[in-house]
Design an enzyme around this catalytic site. Structure first.
Site, PDB file in Angstrom:
ATOM      1  N   HIS A   1      -2.993  -5.875   2.893  1.00 48.69           N
ATOM      2  CA  HIS A   1      -2.745  -5.820   4.344  1.00 48.69           C
ATOM      3  C   HIS A   1      -3.356  -7.068   4.988  1.00 48.69           C
ATOM      4  CE1 HIS A   1      -1.453  -1.603   4.610  1.00 48.69           C
ATOM      5  NE2 HIS A   1      -2.463  -1.243   3.858  1.00 48.69           N
TER       6      HIS A   1
ATOM      7  N   CYS B   1       0.784  -1.217   0.000  1.00 45.49           N
ATOM      8  CA  CYS B   1       0.000   0.000   0.000  1.00 45.49           C
ATOM      9  C   CYS B   1       0.826   1.282   0.000  1.00 45.49           C
ATOM     10  CB  CYS B   1      -0.980  -0.044   1.162  1.00 45.49           C
ATOM     11  SG  CYS B   1      -2.495   0.842   0.820  1.00 45.49           S
TER      12      CYS B   1
HETATM   13  N1  GLN Z   1      -2.287   6.740   2.157  1.00 42.13           N
HETATM   14  C1  GLN Z   1      -2.391   5.808   1.094  1.00 42.13           C
HETATM   15  C2  GLN Z   1      -3.792   5.707   0.504  1.00 42.13           C
HETATM   16  O1  GLN Z   1      -4.679   6.097   1.082  1.00 42.13           O
HETATM   17  C3  GLN Z   1      -1.938   4.422   1.573  1.00 42.13           C
HETATM   18  C4  GLN Z   1      -2.859   3.860   2.613  1.00 42.13           C
HETATM   19  C5  GLN Z   1      -2.303   2.534   3.183  1.00 42.13           C
HETATM   20  O2  GLN Z   1      -1.104   2.304   3.269  1.00 42.13           O
HETATM   21  N2  GLN Z   1      -3.208   1.667   3.629  1.00 42.13           N
HETATM   22  O3  GLN Z   1      -3.970   5.169  -0.535  1.00 42.13           O
END
Ligand code: GLN
Length: 244
Positions: free
Chosen positions: A193, A94
Site C-alpha cells: 500500500h 493486499c
Molecule cells: N483484510 C485483509 C487482512 O487483514 C486485507 C487487509 C488489507 O487489504 N490491507 O489481511
C-alpha cells in the site's frame, strides 16, 4: 494510443492510498500523450475479458472482502482469469491480492473463496504486519520497491506462481519465507500500500508498457523526469532501513 483501466470495487477495496495507483498510471500515460479511460467495475457489473488492458484491485477489510468474494465467483472471476490469459495486466494489493488466490481464511469467519488466478492461499494470523516495507523486486529493471503494509493475512505461494520479490524489511507474504507478492504472467499481487506506484516509477512504467502492448504491440515509453519520484523513493528507503 489509448489505455483502458478497470478499477475493481473502488468503493469497497481502496485503502491506504490505493487509488493513487490509478492516478499515477493515468498521469504517466497522459504525460506521454496516451489517452486513459478509467472505468469503475463493482458489485454486479459484467466484465468483457477482451476490453480492459489493465485491472486494479485494491485492499480492504475482512468485512468488505466478504461481499467482494461472493461477487467474484462464477462469470466475473472467469472473465478476469481469461483477460490475463489474453495479455491483460492486473495489479492487486493486499485484500484484492488475497481474493485473486484460491481462498482467504479470515481469523474468525468462514473461508472466502478466491478466483484461483494465483496459485496461492491466505490464512489470517493473530497479529498484523504493519509498517513501512522494502522489497528487492524480481522483475527486470525494477530494483528496489518502497511501500507500506497492514495485513493479518499470511499468503503461501504454490508452484503455479512466483514471488514479486524478496522482502528486505517487513512481513511480506507471511513473515516466514522472505517472499513478497506473486506473479503469474502479467498479473501481480502484493502487500504494498502507500500508495505503491508514485514512489516506484520503474514498476509503474513496466506495468504501463505491458498494458499498452496488449492492443498496441511492443511499446517504448518516452523517458520522464523522475528525479522527484526517485528522491522520494530513496528517502523512504533510507528511513525504512534506519527504523528497522
Ligand atoms: N483484510 C485483509 C487482512 O487483514 C486485507 C487487509 C488489507 O487489504 N490491507 O489481511
Amino acid at each position: 494510443m489509448d489505455l483502458r483501466i478497470a478499477f475493481l470495487y473502488p468503493e469497497l477495496m481502496n485503502i491506504y492510498g490505493d487509488r493513487g495507483n490509478i492516478l499515477t498510471l493515468s498521469r504517466r500515460a497522459g504525460w506521454r500523450g496516451i489517452n486513459v479511460r478509467v472505468s469503475k467495475v463493482s458489485i454486479g457489473d459484467e466484465i468483457n475479458p477482451d476490453y480492459y488492458d489493465f485491472y486494479f484491485f485494491g485492499g480492504g477489510q475482512d468485512k468488505q472482502q466478504i461481499v467482494v468474494s461472493a461477487d467474484l465467483q462464477g462469470r466475473k472471476g472467469d472473465a478476469i482469469r481469461e483477460a490475463v490469459e489474453r495479455g491483460a495486466v492486473v495489479l492487486s494489493v493486499c485484500g484484492g491480492y488475497q481474493l485473486l488466490g484460491d481462498y482467504y481464511r479470515p481469523f474468525d469467519a468462514d473461508d472466502l473463496p478466491g478466483i484461483g488466478l494465483f496459485d496461492a492461499h491466505t490464512d489470517a494470523g493473530h497479529t498484523r504486519y504493519i509498517g513501512n516495507v522494502l522489497i528487492e523486486c524480481a522483475l527486470p529493471g525494477v530494483g528496489t520497491i518502497v511501500a507500506f503494509e497492514n495485513h493479518s493475512g499470511r499468503t503461501y505461494l504454490g508452484k503455479g506462481c512466483s514471488p514479486l520479490g524478496k522482502s528486505l524489511v517487513g512481513g511480506g507474504n507471511n513473515g516466514e519465507d522472505g517472499t513478497e507478492g506473486a506473479c503469474y504472467k502479467t498479473a501481480y499481487g502484493c502487500y504494498l500500500h502507500g500508495s505503491l506506484l508514485p514512489k516506484n516509477p520503474r514498476f509503474a512504467d513496466l506495468l504501463l508498457s505491458q498494458a499498452l502492448a496488449r492492443r498496441h504491440g511492443p511499446v517504448e515509453l518516452a523517458p520522464l523526469d523522475d528525479r522527484l519520484e526517485l528522491a522520494a523513493q530513496a528517502q523512504a528507503a533510507s528511513r525504512t532501513r534506519e527504523t528497522h
